[in-house]
Design a protein around this motif. Structure first.
Motif, short mmCIF file in Angstrom:
data_model
loop_
_atom_site.label_atom_id
_atom_site.label_comp_id
_atom_site.label_asym_id
_atom_site.label_seq_id
_atom_site.Cartn_x
_atom_site.Cartn_y
_atom_site.Cartn_z
N GLY A 1 -13.20 19.49 12.43
CA GLY A 1 -12.81 18.10 12.27
C GLY A 1 -13.76 17.07 12.84
O GLY A 1 -13.37 15.89 12.99
N THR B 1 -16.42 14.22 13.01
CA THR B 1 -16.80 13.17 12.06
C THR B 1 -18.32 13.11 11.92
O THR B 1 -19.06 13.64 12.76
N ASP B 2 -18.76 12.45 10.84
CA ASP B 2 -20.20 12.30 10.64
C ASP B 2 -20.84 11.50 11.77
O ASP B 2 -21.98 11.78 12.17
N SER B 3 -20.16 10.49 12.27
CA SER B 3 -20.72 9.69 13.37
C SER B 3 -20.89 10.53 14.63
O SER B 3 -21.88 10.35 15.37
N LYS C 1 -17.95 20.53 11.51
CA LYS C 1 -17.14 19.90 10.47
C LYS C 1 -15.85 20.66 10.22
O LYS C 1 -14.81 20.07 9.88
#
Length: 303
Positions: free
Chosen positions: A213, A215-217, A210
């Motif tokens: 950078g 992403t959660d996906s 995280k």
């Protein structure tokens, strides 16, 4: 687009390799899910075969109406008219007194027994077959209703076996739904717990991802593919167990059916059925993984 598919292929292959690096733990987990899955599947296969067998049986609940000995042709015609127009009667068969006596002589092997009698003691009768959709309680009401027809002296109907059969089928249907629902909930919970433990073990790695950078996906995708493999492989294990069940249970079921002069063919899962099972298992596993990942990703914050 090629990069997108490459990333998915990479995550899928890595998830599978991680499972293969722990063969014993993965196998035990898959077998646990497969055994739980095989319970409703085995009930489904058995119930389907028995229902097919019951559908081929010629025996059906029947109500026999015995007319009074003094009944005349007009009385018989009135009963025929009532049975023809009754909404719960599928068909009926009239057995005259003379025919009933001849049938009795043939079944008993006492030909000429009527010659020693002063008259025919047997009454005219109607054998009534209710519609298949009529429930056992409605059969009792139908028997009482038909008993009140003109010049009907007695009605005979054994509803006990119909009530038992109806009860067993009802229990089997409820049990199948209960097992299926229980398996679905268990599959979601087990997958949820497995993914939660994986996320906790990789919490520092997720925080670093995280920070740069991710992403959660992107972070969620490997866990979803792990859940996909769990659902897919457990389905294949269940298929093997159900096939073994069919192979072992078929002779015993055929022997039981042979006592009634019938033959039950216990078949395994067809390809469409296997496809539905595969899809449901994978979707439930993905649901559990998605819930676990979303829940913990909301808590993970980079320092």
């Amino acid at each position: 687009m090629k990069h997108f598919f490459y990333l998915h292929w990479q995550d899928a292959s890595q998830a599978l390799r991680k499972m293969l690096r722990q063969p014993l733990g993965s196998l035990l987990n898959l077998l646990m899910l497969a055994v739980a899955m095989s319970l409703p599947v085995s009930l489904y296969l058995t119930a389907g075969s028995v229902q097919h067998w019951v559908g081929k049986l010629t025996a059906a609940p029947q109500i026999t109406l015995f007319m009074e000995l003094s009944a005349e042709q007009a009385d018989i015609a009135a009963v025929q008219s009532s049975l023809t127009s009754h909404p719960k009667v599928a068909s009926f068969r009239f057995i005259g007194r003379d025919q009933a006596l001849r049938d009795l002589e043939q079944r008993s092997g006492l030909s000429g027994v009527s010659q020693g009698l002063e008259g025919n003691p047997l009454p005219d009768a109607f054998v009534v077959t209710p519609k298949p959709a009529v429930t056992p309680d409605e059969l009792d009401m139908l028997q009482k209703e038909l008993s009140g027809l003109p010049m009907v002296e007695q009605s005979q109907f054994d509803a006990a076996w119909a009530r038992r059969l109806h009860g067993l089928l009802d229990i089997a249907v409820k049990l199948a739904w209960f097992l299926a629902a229980s398996f679905g909930v268990a599959l979601v919970l087990i997958t949820h717990n497995t993914i939660r433990m994986q996320i906790l073990a990789r919490q520092e790695e997720i925080e670093v991802a995280k920070l740069i950078g991710a992403t959660d996906s992107f972070i969620r995708r490997p866990f979803l593919y792990h859940a996909f493999w769990v659902g897919a492989l457990s389905t294949l294990c269940c298929w093997g167990l159900s096939t073994l069940f069919v192979h072992q249970a078929a002779p015993a079921i055929n022997e039981f059916a042979g006592l009634y002069g019938e033959n039950i063919h216990l078949a395994g899962l067809a390809l469409p059925e296997l496809g539905v099972l595969f899809g449901c298992s994978v979707l439930l596993c993905l649901l559990g993984a998605r819930l676990a990942a979303d829940h913990h990703l909301r808590k993970v914050r980079p320092h």
